[in-house]
Design a protein around this motif. Structure first.
Motif, PDB file in Angstrom:
ATOM      1  N   PRO A   1       0.804  -1.225   0.000  1.00 46.17           N
ATOM      2  CA  PRO A   1       0.000   0.000   0.000  1.00 46.17           C
ATOM      3  C   PRO A   1       0.840   1.280   0.000  1.00 46.17           C
ATOM      4  O   PRO A   1       0.407   2.301  -0.510  1.00 46.17           O
ATOM      5  N   ASP A   2       2.075   1.223   0.527  1.00 47.01           N
ATOM      6  CA  ASP A   2       2.918   2.420   0.522  1.00 47.01           C
ATOM      7  C   ASP A   2       3.697   2.589  -0.776  1.00 47.01           C
ATOM      8  O   ASP A   2       4.478   3.519  -0.923  1.00 47.01           O
ATOM      9  N   GLY A   3       3.498   1.690  -1.750  1.00 48.58           N
ATOM     10  CA  GLY A   3       4.149   1.813  -3.049  1.00 48.58           C
ATOM     11  C   GLY A   3       5.418   0.994  -3.198  1.00 48.58           C
ATOM     12  O   GLY A   3       5.977   0.918  -4.283  1.00 48.58           O
ATOM     13  N   ALA A   4       5.893   0.362  -2.137  1.00 52.39           N
ATOM     14  CA  ALA A   4       7.104  -0.441  -2.209  1.00 52.39           C
ATOM     15  C   ALA A   4       6.837  -1.709  -3.016  1.00 52.39           C
ATOM     16  O   ALA A   4       5.783  -2.329  -2.889  1.00 52.39           O
ATOM     17  N   VAL A   5       7.797  -2.103  -3.844  1.00 49.51           N
ATOM     18  CA  VAL A   5       7.677  -3.328  -4.622  1.00 49.51           C
ATOM     19  C   VAL A   5       8.042  -4.501  -3.723  1.00 49.51           C
ATOM     20  O   VAL A   5       9.147  -4.567  -3.182  1.00 49.51           O
ATOM     21  N   LEU A   6       7.117  -5.436  -3.540  1.00 54.15           N
ATOM     22  CA  LEU A   6       7.340  -6.592  -2.682  1.00 54.15           C
ATOM     23  C   LEU A   6       7.833  -7.798  -3.461  1.00 54.15           C
ATOM     24  O   LEU A   6       8.595  -8.608  -2.943  1.00 54.15           O
ATOM     25  N   ALA A   7       7.375  -7.948  -4.703  1.00 54.14           N
ATOM     26  CA  ALA A   7       7.758  -9.106  -5.506  1.00 54.14           C
ATOM     27  C   ALA A   7       7.601  -8.770  -6.982  1.00 54.14           C
ATOM     28  O   ALA A   7       6.746  -7.977  -7.363  1.00 54.14           O
ATOM     29  N   VAL A   8       8.457  -9.397  -7.808  1.00 56.34           N
ATOM     30  CA  VAL A   8       8.364  -9.285  -9.256  1.00 56.34           C
ATOM     31  C   VAL A   8       8.337 -10.709  -9.800  1.00 56.34           C
ATOM     32  O   VAL A   8       9.120 -11.561  -9.382  1.00 56.34           O
ATOM     33  N   SER A   9       7.438 -10.967 -10.743  1.00 53.50           N
ATOM     34  CA  SER A   9       7.253 -12.310 -11.274  1.00 53.50           C
ATOM     35  C   SER A   9       8.319 -12.679 -12.288  1.00 53.50           C
ATOM     36  O   SER A   9       9.105 -11.838 -12.740  1.00 53.50           O
ATOM     37  N   LYS A  10       8.279 -13.928 -12.705  1.00 53.21           N
ATOM     38  CA  LYS A  10       9.081 -14.385 -13.838  1.00 53.21           C
ATOM     39  C   LYS A  10       8.452 -13.830 -15.107  1.00 53.21           C
ATOM     40  O   LYS A  10       7.350 -13.261 -15.072  1.00 53.21           O
ATOM     41  N   ALA A  11       9.111 -14.008 -16.236  1.00 53.66           N
ATOM     42  CA  ALA A  11       8.587 -13.547 -17.523  1.00 53.66           C
ATOM     43  C   ALA A  11       7.587 -14.562 -18.068  1.00 53.66           C
ATOM     44  O   ALA A  11       7.802 -15.771 -17.976  1.00 53.66           O
ATOM     45  N   PHE A  12       6.476 -14.061 -18.611  1.00 52.14           N
ATOM     46  CA  PHE A  12       5.451 -14.897 -19.225  1.00 52.14           C
ATOM     47  C   PHE A  12       5.380 -14.569 -20.708  1.00 52.14           C
ATOM     48  O   PHE A  12       5.608 -13.434 -21.115  1.00 52.14           O
ATOM     49  N   MET A  13       5.003 -15.566 -21.515  1.00 49.55           N
ATOM     50  CA  MET A  13       4.931 -15.377 -22.964  1.00 49.55           C
ATOM     51  C   MET A  13       3.744 -14.517 -23.390  1.00 49.55           C
ATOM     52  O   MET A  13       3.830 -13.783 -24.363  1.00 49.55           O
ATOM     53  N   ASP A  14       2.616 -14.632 -22.666  1.00 45.23           N
ATOM     54  CA  ASP A  14       1.440 -13.867 -23.046  1.00 45.23           C
ATOM     55  C   ASP A  14       0.700 -13.378 -21.805  1.00 45.23           C
ATOM     56  O   ASP A  14       0.982 -13.799 -20.685  1.00 45.23           O
ATOM     57  N   LYS A  15      -0.238 -12.483 -22.038  1.00 42.35           N
ATOM     58  CA  LYS A  15      -0.972 -11.859 -20.941  1.00 42.35           C
ATOM     59  C   LYS A  15      -1.823 -12.853 -20.151  1.00 42.35           C
ATOM     60  O   LYS A  15      -1.819 -12.808 -18.916  1.00 42.35           O
ATOM     61  N   PRO A  16      -2.558 -13.777 -20.790  1.00 43.06           N
ATOM     62  CA  PRO A  16      -3.346 -14.744 -20.005  1.00 43.06           C
ATOM     63  C   PRO A  16      -2.483 -15.585 -19.064  1.00 43.06           C
ATOM     64  O   PRO A  16      -2.910 -15.913 -17.952  1.00 43.06           O
ATOM     65  N   ALA A  17      -1.275 -15.926 -19.481  1.00 45.03           N
ATOM     66  CA  ALA A  17      -0.391 -16.695 -18.604  1.00 45.03           C
ATOM     67  C   ALA A  17       0.032 -15.864 -17.395  1.00 45.03           C
ATOM     68  O   ALA A  17       0.111 -16.371 -16.274  1.00 45.03           O
ATOM     69  N   ALA A  18       0.287 -14.565 -17.609  1.00 43.66           N
ATOM     70  CA  ALA A  18       0.658 -13.683 -16.488  1.00 43.66           C
ATOM     71  C   ALA A  18      -0.515 -13.526 -15.524  1.00 43.66           C
ATOM     72  O   ALA A  18      -0.328 -13.539 -14.302  1.00 43.66           O
ATOM     73  N   VAL A  19      -1.724 -13.397 -16.045  1.00 37.56           N
ATOM     74  CA  VAL A  19      -2.912 -13.286 -15.190  1.00 37.56           C
ATOM     75  C   VAL A  19      -3.109 -14.583 -14.402  1.00 37.56           C
ATOM     76  O   VAL A  19      -3.465 -14.555 -13.216  1.00 37.56           O
ATOM     77  N   ALA A  20      -2.855 -15.731 -15.041  1.00 34.73           N
ATOM     78  CA  ALA A  20      -2.937 -17.004 -14.326  1.00 34.73           C
ATOM     79  C   ALA A  20      -1.890 -17.060 -13.211  1.00 34.73           C
ATOM     80  O   ALA A  20      -2.139 -17.619 -12.136  1.00 34.73           O
ATOM     81  N   GLY A  21      -0.720 -16.455 -13.437  1.00 33.47           N
ATOM     82  CA  GLY A  21       0.303 -16.380 -12.396  1.00 33.47           C
ATOM     83  C   GLY A  21      -0.160 -15.551 -11.208  1.00 33.47           C
ATOM     84  O   GLY A  21       0.081 -15.908 -10.055  1.00 33.47           O
ATOM     85  N   ILE A  22      -0.831 -14.450 -11.471  1.00 32.46           N
ATOM     86  CA  ILE A  22      -1.383 -13.619 -10.390  1.00 32.46           C
ATOM     87  C   ILE A  22      -2.409 -14.420  -9.597  1.00 32.46           C
ATOM     88  O   ILE A  22      -2.414 -14.395  -8.363  1.00 32.46           O
ATOM     89  N   THR A  23      -3.260 -15.158 -10.304  1.00 31.26           N
ATOM     90  CA  THR A  23      -4.266 -15.987  -9.636  1.00 31.26           C
ATOM     91  C   THR A  23      -3.607 -17.021  -8.732  1.00 31.26           C
ATOM     92  O   THR A  23      -4.047 -17.247  -7.606  1.00 31.26           O
ATOM     93  N   ALA A  24      -2.533 -17.634  -9.216  1.00 28.97           N
ATOM     94  CA  ALA A  24      -1.825 -18.638  -8.418  1.00 28.97           C
ATOM     95  C   ALA A  24      -1.207 -18.011  -7.173  1.00 28.97           C
ATOM     96  O   ALA A  24      -1.275 -18.579  -6.077  1.00 28.97           O
ATOM     97  N   VAL A  25      -0.616 -16.834  -7.321  1.00 33.52           N
ATOM     98  CA  VAL A  25      -0.026 -16.157  -6.157  1.00 33.52           C
ATOM     99  C   VAL A  25      -1.107 -15.832  -5.141  1.00 33.52           C
ATOM    100  O   VAL A  25      -0.925 -16.041  -3.937  1.00 33.52           O
ATOM    101  N   ARG A  26      -2.247 -15.339  -5.591  1.00 34.99           N
ATOM    102  CA  ARG A  26      -3.349 -15.034  -4.664  1.00 34.99           C
ATOM    103  C   ARG A  26      -3.803 -16.283  -3.923  1.00 34.99           C
ATOM    104  O   ARG A  26      -4.117 -16.231  -2.735  1.00 34.99           O
TER     105      ARG A  26
END
Length: 111
Positions: free
Chosen positions: A22-47
């Motif tokens: 909430p204060d703007g600090a970066v807590l984590a950065v993901s690996k690289a994904f080939m496409d946007k749906p794969a990145a969104v699936a990664g967010i879902t998995a982290v949640r």
């Protein structure tokens, strides 16, 4: 307040996401994904997994290292604004609590 996931394209034209506090600090950065749906699936998995994730202590046994002194922020660097948005799930939980009866047969602890 919950953090924010930011979806972005890195310098190699790959999709990534970062988790900001909430204060703007970066807590984590993901690996690289080939496409946007794969990145969104990664967010879902982290949640799904992060909230109940176990902690594995991989630190060596022995005395803890001395904490580093915080570096002063240069005067020209702007302080990031705090994101005041509320996550959809939080709104649903609050609305459900407001609809819950406070007395009578549906109230908690009343039979």
């Amino acid at each position: 307040m919950a953090g924010t996931f930011e979806l972005f394209v890195d310098a190699d034209a790959r999709f990534r996401f970062r988790l900001r506090a909430p204060d703007g600090a970066v807590l984590a950065v993901s690996k690289a994904f080939m496409d946007k749906p794969a990145a969104v699936a990664g967010i879902t998995a982290v949640r799904e997994y992060a909230g109940m994730g176990l902690i594995s202590d991989l630190c060596p046994a022995g005395p803890a290292p001395e904490p580093a002194a915080p570096r002063p922020r240069p005067a020209s660097t702007p302080v990031p604004a705090v994101d005041r948005r509320v996550h959809d799930n939080d709104l649903r939980i609050r609305a459900r609590a407001l609809r819950r009866p406070s007395h009578g047969a549906g109230a908690v602890g009343v039979s």
